[in-house]
Design a protein around this motif. Structure first.
Motif, PDB file in Angstrom:
ATOM      1  N   LYS A 168      10.146  10.125  54.209  1.00  0.00           N
ATOM      2  CA  LYS A 168       9.178   9.140  54.709  1.00  0.00           C
ATOM      3  C   LYS A 168       8.755   9.524  56.117  1.00  0.00           C
ATOM      4  CE  LYS A 168      10.270   4.721  55.838  1.00  0.00           C
ATOM      5  NZ  LYS A 168      10.850   3.397  55.514  1.00  0.00           N
ATOM      6  N   LYS A 170       6.149   8.614  59.725  1.00  0.00           N
ATOM      7  CA  LYS A 170       5.407   7.625  60.493  1.00  0.00           C
ATOM      8  C   LYS A 170       3.964   8.069  60.636  1.00  0.00           C
ATOM      9  CE  LYS A 170       8.900   4.917  61.607  1.00  0.00           C
ATOM     10  NZ  LYS A 170       9.021   3.596  60.930  1.00  0.00           N
ATOM     11  N   ASP A 198       4.761   5.215  56.529  1.00  0.00           N
ATOM     12  CA  ASP A 198       5.071   3.947  57.189  1.00  0.00           C
ATOM     13  C   ASP A 198       4.160   3.743  58.397  1.00  0.00           C
ATOM     14  OD1 ASP A 198       6.187   1.677  58.212  1.00  0.00           O
ATOM     15  OD2 ASP A 198       8.198   2.502  58.504  1.00  0.00           O
ATOM     16  N   ASN A 200       3.977   0.792  60.165  1.00  0.00           N
ATOM     17  CA  ASN A 200       4.480  -0.238  61.086  1.00  0.00           C
ATOM     18  C   ASN A 200       3.346  -1.162  61.555  1.00  0.00           C
ATOM     19  OD1 ASN A 200       6.475   2.338  61.712  1.00  0.00           O
ATOM     20  ND2 ASN A 200       7.552   0.375  61.618  1.00  0.00           N
ATOM     21  N   GLU A 224       3.711   1.785  53.590  1.00  0.00           N
ATOM     22  CA  GLU A 224       4.585   0.736  54.129  1.00  0.00           C
ATOM     23  C   GLU A 224       3.953   0.024  55.319  1.00  0.00           C
ATOM     24  OE1 GLU A 224       8.628   2.014  54.441  1.00  0.00           O
ATOM     25  OE2 GLU A 224       9.064   0.765  56.190  1.00  0.00           O
ATOM     26  N   GLU A 225       4.034  -1.297  55.321  1.00  0.00           N
ATOM     27  CA  GLU A 225       3.496  -2.138  56.394  1.00  0.00           C
ATOM     28  C   GLU A 225       2.133  -1.671  56.883  1.00  0.00           C
ATOM     29  OE1 GLU A 225       6.845  -2.682  59.333  1.00  0.00           O
ATOM     30  OE2 GLU A 225       6.403  -4.752  58.781  1.00  0.00           O
ATOM     31  N   GLU A 250      10.053  -5.835  56.047  1.00  0.00           N
ATOM     32  CA  GLU A 250      11.157  -5.664  56.999  1.00  0.00           C
ATOM     33  C   GLU A 250      11.060  -6.631  58.171  1.00  0.00           C
ATOM     34  OE1 GLU A 250       9.797  -1.507  57.997  1.00  0.00           O
ATOM     35  OE2 GLU A 250      10.389  -2.110  59.994  1.00  0.00           O
ATOM     36  N   HIS A 300      15.234  -2.155  53.481  1.00  0.00           N
ATOM     37  CA  HIS A 300      14.989  -1.513  54.774  1.00  0.00           C
ATOM     38  C   HIS A 300      16.343  -1.302  55.448  1.00  0.00           C
ATOM     39  CE1 HIS A 300      14.061  -1.648  59.181  1.00  0.00           C
ATOM     40  NE2 HIS A 300      13.115  -0.829  58.785  1.00  0.00           N
TER      41      HIS A 300
END
Ligand SMILES: [Mg+2]
Length: 386
Positions: A168, A170, A198, A200, A224-225, A250, A300
């Motif tokens: 994974k 960022k 991800d 965030n 993700e997010e 999360e 998470h």
């Protein structure tokens, strides 16, 4: 048996390099452990989600707000104590730091319950649903280097070669730059290897659609997010409009926070954080709620060996959803960046990396009563800042 003392231990070490995600840079690793002592010599350990100065504030909530509510009670009365603390803090925060603080205490109470029963946590909460756990290794944090895409490509290949089942990355530089980073990671791992992205919660819905369409082309497993956790309408539009799995959760707390997230059909994959959402007692309710909505759960995981061990038990005891001969299995999330509190804090380390390398990306189940871990007190003292 009575609770005699609740202590927060805040640990910190330097990372040697600033790492980032879409919201901030950080140069230190922090862990917030909670120790619950009893009059019978049995001690339980838990962990609260929340890095840096958040951990220092949560320590105050653990020791000065919640501790007085539970001192003198039986540590086995987990529901009574959770509800007492929640009800007394409700007017001051139904999400966020009070719940993170309560999470660490609740986990420690379950550790005590396991030690009293002489059973591993997974046997207390329902027993084994699998014999080994698949592990995915995340990395590709933002870094201040000249060629970040090149660095991501190399790091992704390294994580794959280390034996992890998936990886994974960022994002967070902006939609167009982010797509270039994702392309680099696909080059690094090659076609067919599973990886996730991800964000965030750094995008607007429109930007998330732009990135999400590129993720579909690059065969990314989950996004993700993508948008702010409060933006249920954004989540819902993305989930309806994109083929890539949308994941998140999360930053959600308690069954009451999770209920609308699930009812609004925001996520394909739910990612509850046991050290933040209210501890094991509340995680079990959130898991039931996710499964009641036929939403698969991939926890998470962030933090020290206490958090990793806790999640190993939870994943061990997680039933298949929906069930089948070739049922997709949950994965243990594992951060591959430097973390001494995960790798060096236990008398007998979990050795996730070593197991993954030897056993095709899987780890054995934890053993021993409660969480099955023993904290190295000397290590604790060496890194304690509060
Ligand atoms: Mg995340």
């Amino acid at each position: 048996m009575k609770i005699t003392k609740v202590t927060s231990h805040i640990l910190q070490h330097d990372l040697g390099e600033e790492l980032g995600y879409s919201q901030q840079w950080y140069a230190k690793r922090t862990a917030h452990l909670v120790e619950v002592e009893t009059d019978e010599g049995i001690t339980g350990w838990g962990e609260c989600f929340g890095p840096g100065n958040v951990a220092l504030a949560n320590k105050t909530i653990v020791e000065q707000v919640i501790q007085p509510m539970i001192l003198g009670h039986s540590p086995l009365d987990r529901e009574l104590l959770w509800n007492k603390a929640y009800n007394l803090m409700r007017d001051h925060g139904q999400k966020g730091m009070p719940i993170q603080a309560l999470s660490g205490i609740d986990i420690a109470l379950w550790d005590i319950a396991g030690k009293v029963a002489g059973l591993p946590l997974y046997d207390l909460i329902g027993g084994k649903c699998r014999e080994r756990l698949n592990v995915y290794g995340y990395g590709m944090m933002l870094r201040k280097v000249a060629d970040l895409a090149g660095a991501f490509e190399e790091e992704a290949a390294r994580i794959k070669d280390a034996g992890f089942r998936a990886t994974k990355m960022k994002v967070g530089l902006g939609p167009r730059e982010d797509v270039k980073l994702v392309e680099a990671v696909r080059r690094g791992v090659g076609d067919g290897f599973r990886f996730m992205v991800d964000a965030n919660h750094c995008y607007t819905t429109n930007d998330a659609f732009y990135v999400g369409r590129a993720l579909e082309e690059l065969d990314v497993y989950w996004f993700e997010e993508p948008v702010a956790p409060e933006d249920h309408a954004g989540y819902r539009e993305l989930r309806a409009g994109l083929k890539v799995n949308i994941s998140g959760g999360e930053a959600e707390f308690t069954r009451w926070g999770w209920r609308p997230l699930l009812e609004n059909r925001c996520v394909d994959i739910a990612q509850p954080e046991v050290c933040g959402l209210g501890g094991i007692s509340e995680y079990m309710k959130v898991l039931a709620l996710c499964h009641a909505h036929f939403t698969p759960v991939i926890n998470h995981v962030w933090g020290s060996a206490v958090a990793v061990a806790t999640n190993m038990h939870l994943i061990t005891a997680m039933p298949d959803l929906p069930g089948g001969l070739f049922q997709a299995q949950p994965m243990l999330e594992f951060d591959t960046t430097l973390n001494k509190f995960r790798d060096e804090m236990l008398a007998e380390p979990l050795n996730i990396q070593g197991q993954v390398a030897k056993n095709k990306g899987t780890v054995a189940l934890p053993s021993g009563p409660g969480l099955g871990i023993e904290i190295d007190r000397g290590f604790l003292e060496a890194y304690k800042i509060a």
